[in-house]
Design a protein around this motif. Structure first.
Motif, mmCIF file in Angstrom:
data_model
loop_
_atom_site.group_PDB
_atom_site.id
_atom_site.type_symbol
_atom_site.label_atom_id
_atom_site.label_comp_id
_atom_site.label_asym_id
_atom_site.label_seq_id
_atom_site.Cartn_x
_atom_site.Cartn_y
_atom_site.Cartn_z
ATOM 1 N N MET A 155 0.849 -1.203 0.000
ATOM 2 C CA MET A 155 0.000 0.000 0.000
ATOM 3 C C MET A 155 0.876 1.242 0.000
ATOM 4 O O MET A 155 1.885 1.287 0.713
ATOM 5 N N ILE A 156 0.509 2.234 -0.798
ATOM 6 C CA ILE A 156 1.269 3.476 -0.792
ATOM 7 C C ILE A 156 0.693 4.436 0.247
ATOM 8 O O ILE A 156 -0.465 4.320 0.658
ATOM 9 N N LYS A 157 1.545 5.376 0.681
ATOM 10 C CA LYS A 157 1.113 6.404 1.615
ATOM 11 C C LYS A 157 1.161 7.753 0.908
ATOM 12 O O LYS A 157 2.193 8.134 0.353
ATOM 13 N N ILE A 158 0.034 8.460 0.927
ATOM 14 C CA ILE A 158 -0.050 9.797 0.347
ATOM 15 C C ILE A 158 -0.016 10.824 1.464
ATOM 16 O O ILE A 158 -0.754 10.722 2.446
ATOM 17 N N GLY A 159 0.859 11.795 1.312
ATOM 18 C CA GLY A 159 0.907 12.927 2.219
ATOM 19 C C GLY A 159 0.167 14.109 1.621
ATOM 20 O O GLY A 159 0.216 14.339 0.408
ATOM 21 N N MET A 160 -0.535 14.849 2.439
ATOM 22 C CA MET A 160 -1.331 15.994 1.991
ATOM 23 C C MET A 160 -0.963 17.211 2.832
ATOM 24 O O MET A 160 -0.889 17.137 4.057
ATOM 25 N N VAL A 161 -0.684 18.317 2.159
ATOM 26 C CA VAL A 161 -0.391 19.561 2.857
ATOM 27 C C VAL A 161 -1.102 20.699 2.145
ATOM 28 O O VAL A 161 -1.175 20.720 0.915
ATOM 29 N N GLY A 162 -1.656 21.612 2.917
ATOM 30 C CA GLY A 162 -2.357 22.759 2.352
ATOM 31 C C GLY A 162 -1.532 24.026 2.491
ATOM 32 O O GLY A 162 -0.922 24.273 3.528
#
Length: 477
Positions: free
Chosen positions: A1-8
């Motif tokens: 499984m891949i991990k997605i990082g999210m930043v605003g």
């Protein structure tokens, strides 16, 4: 499984409800993570300054994200680009959202910011060679979700390849010199992959010789193949075939291999008057990728397709083309997974023996899977040469009925290459004029976009269509 990082990211001078918008997108991304099968790490605090961006990057690097999705909640300062795009160990995506208004003061100016960010990356940071995929829309928009799903599947395949263990057992099939490649290229493109070319056919036979009749009996019962029609030759060799199948399974488990490239002839034929074709199909049923004729590069390509599709794959030859219905015949001796014939089923028979044929007599050996592929969309993909090019072909298998040769096979119509329609003659010309290798990994379903994205991240170019002409044509490699 891949991990997605999210930043605003945002800027104080725009009046939109930025905290609220980022919160809504974060919650929808959590739903997307559940639906698409990825892990999400969302950095909670909106980023304004370069110092805040660097702190966010450190946190994302500590989380070991595979993909960083930067959401321009509003127009954001250009110096954030260098701070965020240069994240270590992750691919980068940039995301803009609609304004939610058509007139009056600009609430966010998100899209304009995304345009600037991509421009800064392309020009100011050009020496870093950072690739970045753009996204637009709210996180529950259909197009946004389609576009994100393509990235998830492509990066899942890339991550798998970079942690995979692949073995060649017994060398290439004699004379199949188009299958050679410089493994150092794979090591550089797929940093972390392990390739072992040194295993011998004798290792498999040694394991098979120790397998008991009781193990074979239990295996036969668990497979449920007793009711499947078999020729006399295939029936005679079926127990041996199960022993070889169990031997390859034990070998793969012992060494932790994800994919095997198997030397399927001539040693099995010489020693046992036996063909290992159906064993490869059985291994692929189990999602232990198994490629015929010692084709390591196809094994690696099949593993990528299996990760994208979640289904077992097969390795085929290109055996005929038909201009009357614009189709091509994908055929092989009999090694295909049963996933391709869930409607039509298969029988166990005989195939190529490697020995001289007497006139009017078929001199074949078992055990091979004889099947016509079900009607289904399909994707054909293979890295080519030393991974400097790749083949990306889509189409639809036409189902049972059109005449074809014994073995595992299907006529593929509705051809599209690199997403564009292509005739059977132009495809044939492209293959022969470009010198593409004679093996074709195939998966059920349309994953042509995922194939293109995987190779875009790797910096590998597509084999382009070469329109048929009567004069000599040669593609540059």
């Amino acid at each position: 499984m891949i991990k997605i990082g999210m930043v605003g990211t945002h800027q104080l001078s725009f009046p939109g409800e930025k905290e609220n918008l980022y919160g809504r997108m974060r919650e929808q991304m959590r739903k997307n993570a559940s639906e698409m099968g990825f892990e999400l790490y969302a950095y909670e605090k909106l980023v304004v300054t370069e110092e805040e961006a660097l702190a966010a990057r450190r946190a994302l690097e500590e989380e070991k994200v595979d993909f960083l999705l930067i959401l321009n909640v509003s127009y954001s300062a250009g110096h954030l680009v260098s701070a965020l795009y240069r994240i270590r160990g992750a691919r980068v995506g940039l995301w803009a959202v609609p304004e939610g208004a058509a007139s009056g003061p600009v609430p966010y100016n998100s899209f304009c910011s995304a345009n600037m960010f991509q421009g800064i990356n392309a020009h100011y940071l050009r020496d870093y060679g950072i690739k970045s995929k753009w996204f637009y829309g709210f996180a529950d928009d259909a197009r946004f979700k389609r576009r994100l799903a393509v990235t998830v599947r492509a990066l899942r395949a890339l991550k798998k390849l970079r942690s995979s263990r692949v073995a060649l057992i017994g060398g290439f099939a004699p004379g199949f010199n188009d299958l050679y490649f410089d493994e150092r290229t794979a090591f550089s493109k797929l940093d972390g992959i392990y390739i072992n070319r040194l295993h011998e056919y004798s290792e498999i036979i040694a394991i098979a010789d120790k397998i008991s009749d009781e193990e074979v009996k239990n295996c036969a019962q668990s497979l449920g193949e007793d009711a499947i029609p078999k020729t006399k030759n295939a029936e005679k060799l079926y127990s041996l075939s199960l022993k070889i199948y169990l031997a390859y399974k034990k070998f793969a488990a012992e060494h932790g291999y994800d994919a095997l490239a198997v030397s399927c002839w001539p040693k099995f034929q010489d020693d046992y008057r036996y063909s290992v074709c159906s064993v490869l199909g059985m291994l692929n049923d189990d999602k232990i990728v198994a490629a015929c004729e010692g084709d390591l590069m196809s094994a690696i390509s099949m593993l990528a397709l299996q990760e994208m599709s979640g289904e077992s794959t097969a390795l085929m030859d290109f055996s005929a083309f038909d201009e009357t219905d614009e189709s091509v015949l994908l055929w092989h001796c009999g090694p295909a997974t049963k996933k391709f014939c869930q409607k039509n089923g298969y029988t166990l028979g005989e195939n190529y023996s490697g020995m001289a044929h007497e006139k009017g007599k078929i001199n074949g050996v078992g055990v091979a899977r004889d099947m016509e592929f079900d009607e289904t969309e399909a994707t054909v993909f293979r890295f080519s040469g030393d991974m400097e090019k790749y083949l990306n072909l889509g189409g639809k298998f036409m189902g049972k009925g059109k005449p074809s040769f014994c073995g595992s096979r299907g006529w593929l119509g509705g051809l599209k290459m690199n997403g564009e329609k292509i005739s059977a003659l132009d495809f044939t010309n492209t293959i022969l004029a470009s010198g593409f290798e004679h093996h074709y990994p195939v998966a059920k379903g349309d994953y042509c976009d995922e194939v293109a994205e995987l190779n875009a991240w790797l910096g590998i170019g597509a084999i382009e269509k070469i329109r048929y002409k009567d004069h000599l044509q040669e593609a540059k490699r």
